[in-house]
Design an enzyme around this catalytic site. Structure first.
Site, short mmCIF file in Angstrom:
data_model
loop_
_atom_site.label_atom_id
_atom_site.label_comp_id
_atom_site.label_asym_id
_atom_site.label_seq_id
_atom_site.Cartn_x
_atom_site.Cartn_y
_atom_site.Cartn_z
N LYS A 207 0.89 -1.18 0.00
CA LYS A 207 0.00 0.00 0.00
C LYS A 207 0.91 1.21 0.00
O LYS A 207 1.73 1.38 0.92
CB LYS A 207 -0.84 -0.06 1.28
CG LYS A 207 -1.57 1.19 1.71
CD LYS A 207 -2.15 0.91 3.10
CE LYS A 207 -3.21 1.86 3.58
NZ LYS A 207 -2.77 3.17 3.96
P1 FBP Z 1 -6.43 7.33 4.66
O1 FBP Z 1 -7.13 6.72 3.46
O2 FBP Z 1 -7.37 8.04 5.54
O3 FBP Z 1 -5.27 8.16 4.21
O4 FBP Z 1 -5.85 6.11 5.51
C1 FBP Z 1 -4.64 5.52 5.20
C2 FBP Z 1 -3.66 5.61 6.34
O5 FBP Z 1 -2.45 5.00 6.01
C3 FBP Z 1 -4.16 5.04 7.64
O6 FBP Z 1 -4.05 3.66 7.63
C4 FBP Z 1 -3.31 5.76 8.63
O7 FBP Z 1 -3.91 5.90 9.86
C5 FBP Z 1 -3.12 7.09 8.00
O8 FBP Z 1 -3.38 6.95 6.62
C6 FBP Z 1 -1.74 7.62 8.16
O9 FBP Z 1 -1.82 8.97 7.96
P2 FBP Z 1 -0.57 9.91 7.97
O10 FBP Z 1 -0.17 10.03 6.54
O11 FBP Z 1 -1.08 11.21 8.52
O12 FBP Z 1 0.51 9.30 8.81
#
Ligand code: FBP
Length: 274
Positions: free
Chosen positions: A186
């Site tokens: 991912k």
């Molecule tokens: P989103 O689709 O909301 O971006 O979620 C993906 C994610 O990787 C979450 O699993 C995680 O909590 C967050 O984004 C991490 O966000 P950041 O980039 O602020 O660290």
């Protein structure tokens, strides 16, 4: 025909539940740990309300933490595959210590919960990259014993990373993720179908796009979903663009239609009541 050993069978079986037609839309729901509860709309602060919506929307899997999975098992179990997130960090840590994720669980916790996969983050390029990579490599080894697939959140991040979405950097992070033994990767969108094709092409395992912050207009996000699918991605992992939307189920269905039915974003958006 040679004998296939048990962990290989278990991993194949579990992966097939998440990628039914070799594509997947995974609901990301670890924000209460990673960000803070204020990420959630006021009527959705209780995790049960969001897990309920994720099940109703028929996501292909839900990625969340142990505590949320335990508190909501009556809602998701038997209905939607669980991907247990095994690393984390809170946003409460000092700014200069934000580039490090630590262990918050084990592959055994995932087995105990009946999970179909686990997930962990590595901030490639961070000053403590090796701590996260070593932890991830250990998880890969234990997951291999148990036939448990492992997804990596491959995020280039740290003072040396000027642009987290740079194509060369995301491509490198994706390749390193494949080489360390992730089954699913991912990572960030690189801004165009052509550039994301490069990311996908260097990976021997499925690549998924990480959602990111909610876009101003949902059609913008749906266009990005279509772009990564056209680039050869196996799907998306999305949180905020769905749970911060007023129409959770409509947005989820629109994304699912693009990923599984190759629907055009302009048609998919019609599935959402505004
Ligand atoms: P989103 O689709 O909301 O971006 O979620 C993906 C994610 O990787 C979450 O699993 C995680 O909590 C967050 O984004 C991490 O966000 P950041 O980039 O602020 O660290």
């Amino acid at each position: 025909m040679g004998r296939e050993i048990a962990p290989a069978i278990g991993k194949r079986l579990r992966l097939s539940r998440i990628l039914k037609d070799e594509k997947t839309v995974i609901f990301a729901f670890d924000h209460g740990f990673e960000h803070w509860p204020a990420d959630f709309p006021v009527d959705r602060v209780n995790p049960r309300s969001i897990v309920q919506l994720a099940v109703e929307a028929r996501f292909d899997a839900i990625m969340t933490t142990k505590g949320v999975a335990e508190a909501t098992s009556d809602i998701w179990a038997g209905k939607i595959p669980l991907i247990l997130k095994l690393t984390g960090k809170t946003s409460l840590k000092p700014a200069d210590m934000q580039f490090l994720q630590y262990s918050i669980g084990t592959a055994k916790d995932a087995i105990a919960l009946g999970a179909d996969a686990v997930a962990g983050t590595v901030y490639w390029g961070a000053p403590k990259e090796e701590v996260m990579a070593e932890n991830f490599a250990r998880l890969v080894s234990s997951c291999e014993m148990y036939g448990m697939p492992i997804m990596i959140l491959a995020y280039p991040r740290g003072p040396a990373i000027k642009n987290r979405q740079d194509t060369q950097i995301v491509t490198y992070a994706t390749r390193a993720s494949a080489e360390i033994g992730a089954d699913l990767i991912k990572t960030h969108y690189t801004g165009s179908t052509e550039s994301f094709k490069q990311v996908v092409s260097i990976s021997p395992v499925p690549v998924l796009m990480s959602g990111g912050e909610k876009t101003e207009k949902i059609i913008e996000f749906l266009g990005i979903v279509k772009s990564v699918m056209d680039a050869g991605a196996a799907g998306v992992v999305v949180g905020r663009n769905v749970f911060q939307s007023q129409n959770f189920i409509g947005v989820a269905k629109a994304i699912l239609s693009i990923v599984h039915d190759n629907m055009a974003p302009e048609d998919a958006v019609k599935r959402i009541d505004h």
